[in-house]
Design an enzyme around this catalytic site. Structure first.
Site, PDB file in Angstrom:
ATOM      1  N   MET A 183       0.857  -1.195   0.000  1.00 58.91           N
ATOM      2  CA  MET A 183       0.000   0.000   0.000  1.00 58.91           C
ATOM      3  C   MET A 183       0.896   1.249   0.000  1.00 58.91           C
ATOM      4  O   MET A 183       0.488   2.321   0.423  1.00 58.91           O
ATOM      5  CB  MET A 183      -0.933  -0.027   1.209  1.00 58.91           C
ATOM      6  CG  MET A 183      -1.844  -1.253   1.193  1.00 58.91           C
ATOM      7  SD  MET A 183      -3.408  -1.038   2.027  1.00 58.91           S
ATOM      8  CE  MET A 183      -2.872  -0.911   3.707  1.00 58.91           C
ATOM      9  N   ASP A 232       2.642  -9.081   9.467  1.00 53.85           N
ATOM     10  CA  ASP A 232       1.196  -9.306   9.334  1.00 53.85           C
ATOM     11  C   ASP A 232       0.975 -10.811   9.238  1.00 53.85           C
ATOM     12  O   ASP A 232       0.581 -11.338   8.198  1.00 53.85           O
ATOM     13  CB  ASP A 232       0.676  -8.589   8.085  1.00 53.85           C
ATOM     14  CG  ASP A 232       0.872  -7.094   8.182  1.00 53.85           C
ATOM     15  OD1 ASP A 232       0.317  -6.478   9.099  1.00 53.85           O
ATOM     16  OD2 ASP A 232       1.622  -6.530   7.359  1.00 53.85           O
ATOM     17  N   LEU A 275       6.812   2.831   1.380  1.00 55.27           N
ATOM     18  CA  LEU A 275       7.748   1.692   1.417  1.00 55.27           C
ATOM     19  C   LEU A 275       8.837   1.892   2.470  1.00 55.27           C
ATOM     20  O   LEU A 275       9.359   2.991   2.641  1.00 55.27           O
ATOM     21  CB  LEU A 275       8.396   1.501   0.043  1.00 55.27           C
ATOM     22  CG  LEU A 275       7.429   1.262  -1.120  1.00 55.27           C
ATOM     23  CD1 LEU A 275       8.211   1.050  -2.425  1.00 55.27           C
ATOM     24  CD2 LEU A 275       6.516   0.063  -0.860  1.00 55.27           C
ATOM     25  N   HIS A 276       9.147   0.809   3.172  1.00 50.50           N
ATOM     26  CA  HIS A 276      10.208   0.837   4.186  1.00 50.50           C
ATOM     27  C   HIS A 276      11.063  -0.419   4.024  1.00 50.50           C
ATOM     28  O   HIS A 276      10.824  -1.228   3.106  1.00 50.50           O
ATOM     29  CB  HIS A 276       9.609   0.951   5.596  1.00 50.50           C
ATOM     30  CG  HIS A 276       8.556  -0.083   5.879  1.00 50.50           C
ATOM     31  ND1 HIS A 276       8.835  -1.421   5.954  1.00 50.50           N
ATOM     32  CD2 HIS A 276       7.207   0.028   6.081  1.00 50.50           C
ATOM     33  CE1 HIS A 276       7.732  -2.093   6.208  1.00 50.50           C
ATOM     34  NE2 HIS A 276       6.719  -1.248   6.274  1.00 50.50           N
ATOM     35  N   GLN A 313      -2.465 -12.167   8.304  1.00 54.10           N
ATOM     36  CA  GLN A 313      -2.687 -11.948   6.868  1.00 54.10           C
ATOM     37  C   GLN A 313      -1.947 -13.001   6.045  1.00 54.10           C
ATOM     38  O   GLN A 313      -2.506 -13.587   5.118  1.00 54.10           O
ATOM     39  CB  GLN A 313      -2.204 -10.541   6.515  1.00 54.10           C
ATOM     40  CG  GLN A 313      -2.045 -10.280   5.030  1.00 54.10           C
ATOM     41  CD  GLN A 313      -1.682  -8.838   4.718  1.00 54.10           C
ATOM     42  OE1 GLN A 313      -2.527  -7.972   4.815  1.00 54.10           O
ATOM     43  NE2 GLN A 313      -0.450  -8.555   4.336  1.00 54.10           N
ATOM     44  N   HIS A 364       9.408  -3.785   3.254  1.00 52.49           N
ATOM     45  CA  HIS A 364       9.053  -4.009   1.846  1.00 52.49           C
ATOM     46  C   HIS A 364      10.320  -4.304   1.031  1.00 52.49           C
ATOM     47  O   HIS A 364      10.328  -5.171   0.159  1.00 52.49           O
ATOM     48  CB  HIS A 364       8.396  -2.760   1.243  1.00 52.49           C
ATOM     49  CG  HIS A 364       7.105  -2.371   1.886  1.00 52.49           C
ATOM     50  ND1 HIS A 364       6.952  -1.216   2.614  1.00 52.49           N
ATOM     51  CD2 HIS A 364       5.895  -2.987   1.908  1.00 52.49           C
ATOM     52  CE1 HIS A 364       5.721  -1.122   3.039  1.00 52.49           C
ATOM     53  NE2 HIS A 364       5.048  -2.182   2.641  1.00 52.49           N
ATOM     54  N   GLY A 412       5.191 -10.240   4.412  1.00 47.83           N
ATOM     55  CA  GLY A 412       6.008 -10.176   5.613  1.00 47.83           C
ATOM     56  C   GLY A 412       5.332 -10.854   6.800  1.00 47.83           C
ATOM     57  O   GLY A 412       4.095 -10.889   6.895  1.00 47.83           O
ATOM     58  N   GLU A 413       6.150 -11.373   7.720  1.00 48.97           N
ATOM     59  CA  GLU A 413       5.603 -12.038   8.913  1.00 48.97           C
ATOM     60  C   GLU A 413       5.042 -11.052   9.934  1.00 48.97           C
ATOM     61  O   GLU A 413       4.417 -11.460  10.890  1.00 48.97           O
ATOM     62  CB  GLU A 413       6.692 -12.898   9.573  1.00 48.97           C
ATOM     63  CG  GLU A 413       6.948 -14.170   8.820  1.00 48.97           C
ATOM     64  CD  GLU A 413       7.938 -15.080   9.532  1.00 48.97           C
ATOM     65  OE1 GLU A 413       8.423 -14.723  10.616  1.00 48.97           O
ATOM     66  OE2 GLU A 413       8.238 -16.143   8.961  1.00 48.97           O
TER      67      GLU A 413
HETATM   68  O1  PAF Z   1      -0.010  -5.795   3.804  1.00 40.83           O
HETATM   69  C1  PAF Z   1      -0.459  -4.887   3.063  1.00 40.83           C
HETATM   70  O2  PAF Z   1       0.189  -3.876   2.786  1.00 40.83           O
HETATM   71  C2  PAF Z   1      -1.854  -5.044   2.477  1.00 40.83           C
HETATM   72  O3  PAF Z   1      -2.702  -5.670   3.363  1.00 40.83           O
HETATM   73  C3  PAF Z   1      -1.860  -5.723   1.106  1.00 40.83           C
HETATM   74  C4  PAF Z   1      -1.365  -7.163   1.191  1.00 40.83           C
HETATM   75  C5  PAF Z   1      -1.002  -4.949   0.125  1.00 40.83           C
HETATM   76  C6  PAF Z   1      -3.293  -5.765   0.551  1.00 40.83           C
HETATM   77  O4  PAF Z   1      -3.817  -4.493   0.379  1.00 40.83           O
END
Ligand code: PAF
Length: 254
Positions: A31, A151, A34-35, A154, A38, A148-149
């Site tokens: 989203m 999240d 960026l850091h 997710q 990412h 990434g771990e």
């Molecule tokens: O982890 C994120 O940045 C978001 O949840 C993702 C996976 C890009 C979905 O919008």
């Protein structure tokens, strides 16, 4: 050179064309803002694939709090410079109608794990995440996608979805990247003020402390955190807290 593509149909055309034929494609959905977290995922993809694609799309359907969506950091120009420097091949940067031609009438729903931890406090969040990830994976059709771990919930839900829907994409994870004080990197950290940044690493320190959950909660409260949840599941401890109105999540293996 990083090519920026805004239209889903343009990306699909490209992907079906000669440039992509027989090539492995790594994909990192983001989203923006960026850091180093990412960047670690991107570097892994650059190493493992012929072509690396990053998306920047602040997905409105995963925000249960409209204010959080409005305030989500936007550092697009800086992000693009980072991607160019890393030699990322493609940036997919769509708008709402490119991703939701159906106006979010069609959704991916997971009925079990998505209702726990963050899902308990953010109704609809994982529905939005899984739906957008499915859409992005269908546009990009990557060989590998990177998460990434930090999240962790997710990550597990995306893995489960890939398995449940027989997706061709391999889901690859990467350990959480932290500041030297232990704070998990997150785009939301950009919104923390100086004082909050100083206390924020205590969250990780206490999660790792092996103290009983009630003790962790009470110490966090004393330090000025508002605790949403601290929960142990299997061999991992998960937590979500607020500093002011900024929500932080973290998890550690125990
Ligand atoms: O982890 C994120 O940045 C978001 O949840 C993702 C996976 C890009 C979905 O919008």
């Amino acid at each position: 050179m990083t090519r920026v593509i805004k239209k889903s149909k343009d990306f699909i055309k490209l992907r079906n064309g000669k440039l992509f034929s027989d090539k492995s494609v790594g994909f990192i959905p983001t989203m923006g803002a960026l850091h180093q977290g990412h960047i670690a995922l991107i570097k892994k993809s650059l190493k493992q694939n012929d072509i690396t694609v990053v998306s920047i799309y602040v997905n409105p359907t995963q925000f249960n709090n409209p204010d959080d969506f409005k305030k989500y950091p936007d550092t697009f120009n800086q992000d693009l410079q980072i991607l160019k420097k890393l030699k990322v091949d493609y940036l997919l940067h769509p708008n709402y109608s490119e991703i939701y031609p159906d106006n979010y009438n069609y959704r991916i729903i997971e009925t079990d794990f998505s209702k726990k931890l963050c899902g308990k406090f953010r109704p609809g969040h994982f529905e939005g995440v899984l739906t957008v990830v499915m859409k992005l994976l269908n546009i990009v059709k990557p060989s590998r996608a990177y998460f990434g771990e930090k999240d962790y919930q997710q990550l597990q839900l995306v893995r489960g979805m890939a398995k449940a829907f027989f997706l061709d994409t391999k889901i690859i994870s990467h350990p959480t990247i932290r500041t030297k004080e232990g704070l998990a990197l997150s785009s939301r950290n950009l919104r923390l003020n100086k004082e909050q940044l100083k206390v924020a690493p205590e969250f990780n320190r206490l999660l790792k402390s092996r103290l009983p959950i009630n003790e962790i909660k009470s110490q966090l409260k004393k330090l000025g955190f508002k605790v949403e949840y601290i929960e142990k599941i299997n061999n991992r401890i998960f937590g979500a807290v607020y500093l002011g109105n900024i929500r932080l999540i973290d998890n550690v293996k125990i």
